[in-house]
Design an enzyme around this catalytic site. Structure first.
Site, PDB file in Angstrom:
ATOM      1  CG  PHE A 117      -0.489  -0.538   2.444  1.00 24.38           C
ATOM      2  CD1 PHE A 117      -0.779  -1.836   2.820  1.00 24.38           C
ATOM      3  CD2 PHE A 117       0.272   0.254   3.287  1.00 24.38           C
ATOM      4  CE1 PHE A 117      -0.305  -2.344   4.014  1.00 24.38           C
ATOM      5  CE2 PHE A 117       0.744  -0.248   4.480  1.00 24.38           C
ATOM      6  CZ  PHE A 117       0.454  -1.561   4.846  1.00 24.38           C
ATOM      7  CB  VAL A 137       8.976  14.006   0.107  1.00 23.24           C
ATOM      8  CG1 VAL A 137       7.825  13.173   0.654  1.00 23.24           C
ATOM      9  CG2 VAL A 137      10.208  13.864   0.988  1.00 23.24           C
ATOM     10  CG  LEU A 138       7.452  11.164  -5.582  1.00 24.61           C
ATOM     11  CD1 LEU A 138       7.253   9.807  -6.248  1.00 24.61           C
ATOM     12  CD2 LEU A 138       7.410  12.262  -6.630  1.00 24.61           C
ATOM     13  CD1 TRP A 146       8.523   7.208  -8.341  1.00 21.57           C
ATOM     14  CD2 TRP A 146       7.996   5.527  -6.948  1.00 21.57           C
ATOM     15  NE1 TRP A 146       9.696   6.633  -7.893  1.00 21.57           N
ATOM     16  CE2 TRP A 146       9.398   5.604  -7.050  1.00 21.57           C
ATOM     17  CE3 TRP A 146       7.437   4.559  -6.131  1.00 21.57           C
ATOM     18  CZ2 TRP A 146      10.239   4.732  -6.368  1.00 21.57           C
ATOM     19  CZ3 TRP A 146       8.280   3.682  -5.449  1.00 21.57           C
ATOM     20  CH2 TRP A 146       9.666   3.766  -5.563  1.00 21.57           C
ATOM     21  CG  ASP A 227      -2.968  -3.558   6.018  1.00 18.71           C
ATOM     22  OD1 ASP A 227      -3.520  -2.606   5.456  1.00 18.71           O
ATOM     23  OD2 ASP A 227      -3.005  -4.730   5.616  1.00 18.71           O
TER      24      ASP A 227
HETATM   25  C1  LIG Z   1       5.288   0.944   0.157  1.00 22.34           C
HETATM   26  C2  LIG Z   1       5.893   2.286   0.435  1.00 22.34           C
HETATM   27  O1  LIG Z   1       6.938   2.344   0.949  1.00 22.34           O
HETATM   28  S1  LIG Z   1       5.095   3.703  -0.015  1.00 22.34           S
HETATM   29  C3  LIG Z   1       6.137   5.011   0.593  1.00 22.34           C
HETATM   30  C4  LIG Z   1       7.125   5.520  -0.363  1.00 22.34           C
HETATM   31  N1  LIG Z   1       8.162   6.271   0.317  1.00 22.34           N
HETATM   32  C5  LIG Z   1       8.017   7.551   0.739  1.00 22.34           C
HETATM   33  O2  LIG Z   1       6.969   8.167   0.603  1.00 22.34           O
HETATM   34  C6  LIG Z   1       9.239   8.140   1.413  1.00 22.34           C
HETATM   35  C7  LIG Z   1       9.612   9.502   0.906  1.00 22.34           C
HETATM   36  N2  LIG Z   1       9.684   9.581  -0.551  1.00 22.34           N
HETATM   37  C8  LIG Z   1      10.793   9.259  -1.263  1.00 22.34           C
HETATM   38  O3  LIG Z   1      11.811   8.824  -0.734  1.00 22.34           O
HETATM   39  C9  LIG Z   1      10.744   9.481  -2.753  1.00 22.34           C
HETATM   40  O4  LIG Z   1       9.741  10.432  -3.025  1.00 22.34           O
HETATM   41  C10 LIG Z   1      10.461   8.188  -3.555  1.00 22.34           C
HETATM   42  C11 LIG Z   1      11.526   7.126  -3.254  1.00 22.34           C
HETATM   43  C12 LIG Z   1       9.081   7.624  -3.268  1.00 22.34           C
HETATM   44  C13 LIG Z   1      10.532   8.546  -5.043  1.00 22.34           C
HETATM   45  O5  LIG Z   1      11.739   9.221  -5.278  1.00 22.34           O
HETATM   46  P1  LIG Z   1      12.033  10.024  -6.618  1.00 22.34           P
HETATM   47  O6  LIG Z   1      13.401  10.525  -6.526  1.00 22.34           O
HETATM   48  O7  LIG Z   1      10.941  10.989  -6.889  1.00 22.34           O
HETATM   49  O8  LIG Z   1      11.875   8.824  -7.661  1.00 22.34           O
HETATM   50  P2  LIG Z   1      12.613   8.551  -9.002  1.00 22.34           P
HETATM   51  O9  LIG Z   1      14.096   8.619  -8.859  1.00 22.34           O
HETATM   52  O10 LIG Z   1      12.028   7.270  -9.508  1.00 22.34           O
HETATM   53  O11 LIG Z   1      12.149   9.757  -9.882  1.00 22.34           O
HETATM   54  C14 LIG Z   1      10.860   9.829 -10.440  1.00 22.34           C
HETATM   55  C15 LIG Z   1      10.881  10.822 -11.564  1.00 22.34           C
HETATM   56  O12 LIG Z   1      11.110  12.131 -11.079  1.00 22.34           O
HETATM   57  C16 LIG Z   1      12.282  12.677 -11.633  1.00 22.34           C
HETATM   58  N3  LIG Z   1      12.977  13.411 -10.571  1.00 22.34           N
HETATM   59  C17 LIG Z   1      13.843  12.898  -9.677  1.00 22.34           C
HETATM   60  N4  LIG Z   1      14.282  13.887  -8.863  1.00 22.34           N
HETATM   61  C18 LIG Z   1      13.650  15.019  -9.244  1.00 22.34           C
HETATM   62  C19 LIG Z   1      13.666  16.377  -8.783  1.00 22.34           C
HETATM   63  N5  LIG Z   1      14.464  16.763  -7.789  1.00 22.34           N
HETATM   64  N6  LIG Z   1      12.850  17.287  -9.386  1.00 22.34           N
HETATM   65  C20 LIG Z   1      12.052  16.927 -10.403  1.00 22.34           C
HETATM   66  N7  LIG Z   1      12.023  15.656 -10.902  1.00 22.34           N
HETATM   67  C21 LIG Z   1      12.808  14.717 -10.329  1.00 22.34           C
HETATM   68  C22 LIG Z   1      13.070  11.490 -12.125  1.00 22.34           C
HETATM   69  O13 LIG Z   1      13.896  11.828 -13.231  1.00 22.34           O
HETATM   70  C23 LIG Z   1      11.987  10.519 -12.534  1.00 22.34           C
HETATM   71  O14 LIG Z   1      11.491  10.814 -13.811  1.00 22.34           O
HETATM   72  P3  LIG Z   1      10.948   9.637 -14.744  1.00 22.34           P
HETATM   73  O15 LIG Z   1       9.893   8.937 -13.923  1.00 22.34           O
HETATM   74  O16 LIG Z   1      10.376  10.332 -15.926  1.00 22.34           O
HETATM   75  O17 LIG Z   1      12.118   8.774 -15.008  1.00 22.34           O
END
Ligand SMILES: CC(=O)SCCNC(=O)CCNC(=O)[C@H](O)C(C)(C)COP(=O)(O)OP(=O)(O)OC[C@H]1O[C@@H](n2cnc3c(N)ncnc32)[C@H](O)[C@@H]1OP(=O)(O)O
Length: 375
Positions: A117, A137-138, A146, A227
């Protein structure tokens, strides 16, 4: 194992992947008080990825096994934001999950389900990393997209794509086409409170809804750690409720746990054994990933989430102390070798063409908004 990772790391770059597992234990509460829980065993798997001297990515999953079925529950994914992005976080998550999937097949699993989830949060594995000024942080909806992207990478790797299926359909009469790959939806996504997921689902392999649709909710729906649907299930159990699975999913959107302003996504990816991967030669166990006694695994995990990642220099120091302490603690474990714990992977992927990074949109644009003139 190396291929699963190197294909997603840019050529000329390298990353070090650390992999620890816990010995499997008896499960007590996957299905609440139901005896069914005891048919399962579970083990935790922790992946950490280091670039140069700092941890950049982490994932913990729990594998539940019963007979020849494995459920891989992805519990926590996190990034520190401190790398140079030789691989996307979604790619690293897909590679970590595929490493676990391949191990399940190798150990004789016939069906593997990946489930999770998605709840967006500042950090899960790297404390204070959301304050370091580099981490992205997304948002909740960004995270939903994602996960689709990540699970779609995995689905494609384990199942033929639509073109292949259409070709197969043309060759065979429709009566002959009844394999699970063609008939079954492989990926499920459900977001309580969102009536349509059309903008999220990439193709017809994806279905809006959940994989479990039959039976009594308290008997059929598993409860994983942290959960958001577990509290509701425990309440139904205490009331000896006969509520059906379908009604459970329908009413979940009214629960505070799933509709307190943030979107929560539930995902399942069902992977029937891939034919060309049916034979996994050699040893039945994978050479990568040291198996630790559960208590030691827990101590190491707890130590990770006590280290700070609030600035680049603090994160480098935390990475060093954590890894030095961990290696010292596991050196006497049966079967310890450094290759079993850590592997350096050289990238094999062509770099993606540079693109303009735009800030994430948290809302859909209003159609009445005036368009900007083209220059
Ligand atoms: C089951 C679970 O764990 S759900 C919980 C998920 N975890 C969290 O919420 C913890 C905090 N969040 C995070 O650590 C991060 O947001 C993550 C790991 C979820 C995603 O990290 P991101 O760096 O955004 O992911 P990723 O490297 O895959 O990048 C996604 C896209 O954004 C782009 N991107 C990366 N960094 C940046 C930035 N600084 N600015 C704009 N775009 C960016 C990437 O190029 C990529 O583009 P693409 O999809 O077209 O290739």
């Amino acid at each position: 194992m190396q291929d699963v990772w190197s294909k997603r790391i840019v050529v000329g770059k390298s990353l070090t992947v650390y992999y620890l597992q816990s010995e499997s234990e008896k499960c007590h509460n996957l299905f609440g008080k139901s005896k069914k829980s005891k048919d399962f065993k579970f083990a935790s798997h922790l992946f950490l990825v280091k670039e140069n001297d700092v941890l950049v990515f982490g994932m913990e999953c729990i594998v539940y096994k019963r007979l020849n079925k494995s459920i891989i529950f992805v519990a926590k994914v996190d990034s520190s934001g401190l790398g140079t992005h030789p691989a996307s976080s979604s790619g690293l998550a897909a590679s970590a999950i595929e490493t676990v999937i391949d191990t399940q097949y190798k150990e004789g699993a016939v069906e593997v389900e990946v489930t999770l989830f998605a709840i967006s949060q500042g950090q899960y594995l790297f404390p204070e990393s959301s304050e370091n000024g580099h981490k992205r942080v997304l948002s909740d909806s960004g995270l939903l997209h994602w996960w689709v992207k990540c699970l779609e990478m995995i689905r494609k790797d384990y199942n033929p794509d639509e073109e292949q299926i259409n070709e197969a359909k043309e060759k065979k009469s429709s009566a002959e086409i009844s394999s699970p790959v063609t008939d079954k939806h492989l990926a499920y996504m459900f977001v309580p409170g969102l009536p349509s997921l059309r903008s999220y689902l990439p193709n017809s392999f994806w279905k809006q809804g959940t994989a479990i649709q039959q039976g009594k909710a308290v008997d059929m729906i598993p409860r994983y750690p942290d959960d958001p649907k577990a509290r509701y299930l425990y309440e139904l159990q205490d009331q000896r409720s006969e509520m059906s699975v379908a009604e459970f999913w329908d009413t979940l959107s009214f629960r505070q746990e799933c509709c307190s302003g943030k979107l929560v996504g539930f995902y399942s990816l069902i992977l029937p054994r891939r034919l060309e991967k049916a034979e996994f030669p050699g040893n039945k166990t994978s050479g990568f990933g040291l198996v630790l006694p559960p208590k030691l695994y827990r101590i190491i995990y707890d130590s990770l989430i006590k280290h700070s990642f609030r600035s680049p220099s603090i994160a480098s120091q935390s990475t060093k102390t954590f890894l030095d302490e961990t290696i010292a603690a596991i050196q006497r474990v049966d079967g310890f070798t450094m290759e079993k714990v850590a592997q350096t992977i050289d990238g094999n992927a062509q770099p993606a063409p540079p693109k303009k990074r735009e800030p994430e949109l948290s809302q859909t644009l209003n159609v009445l908004q005036p368009r900007k003139k083209k220059k």
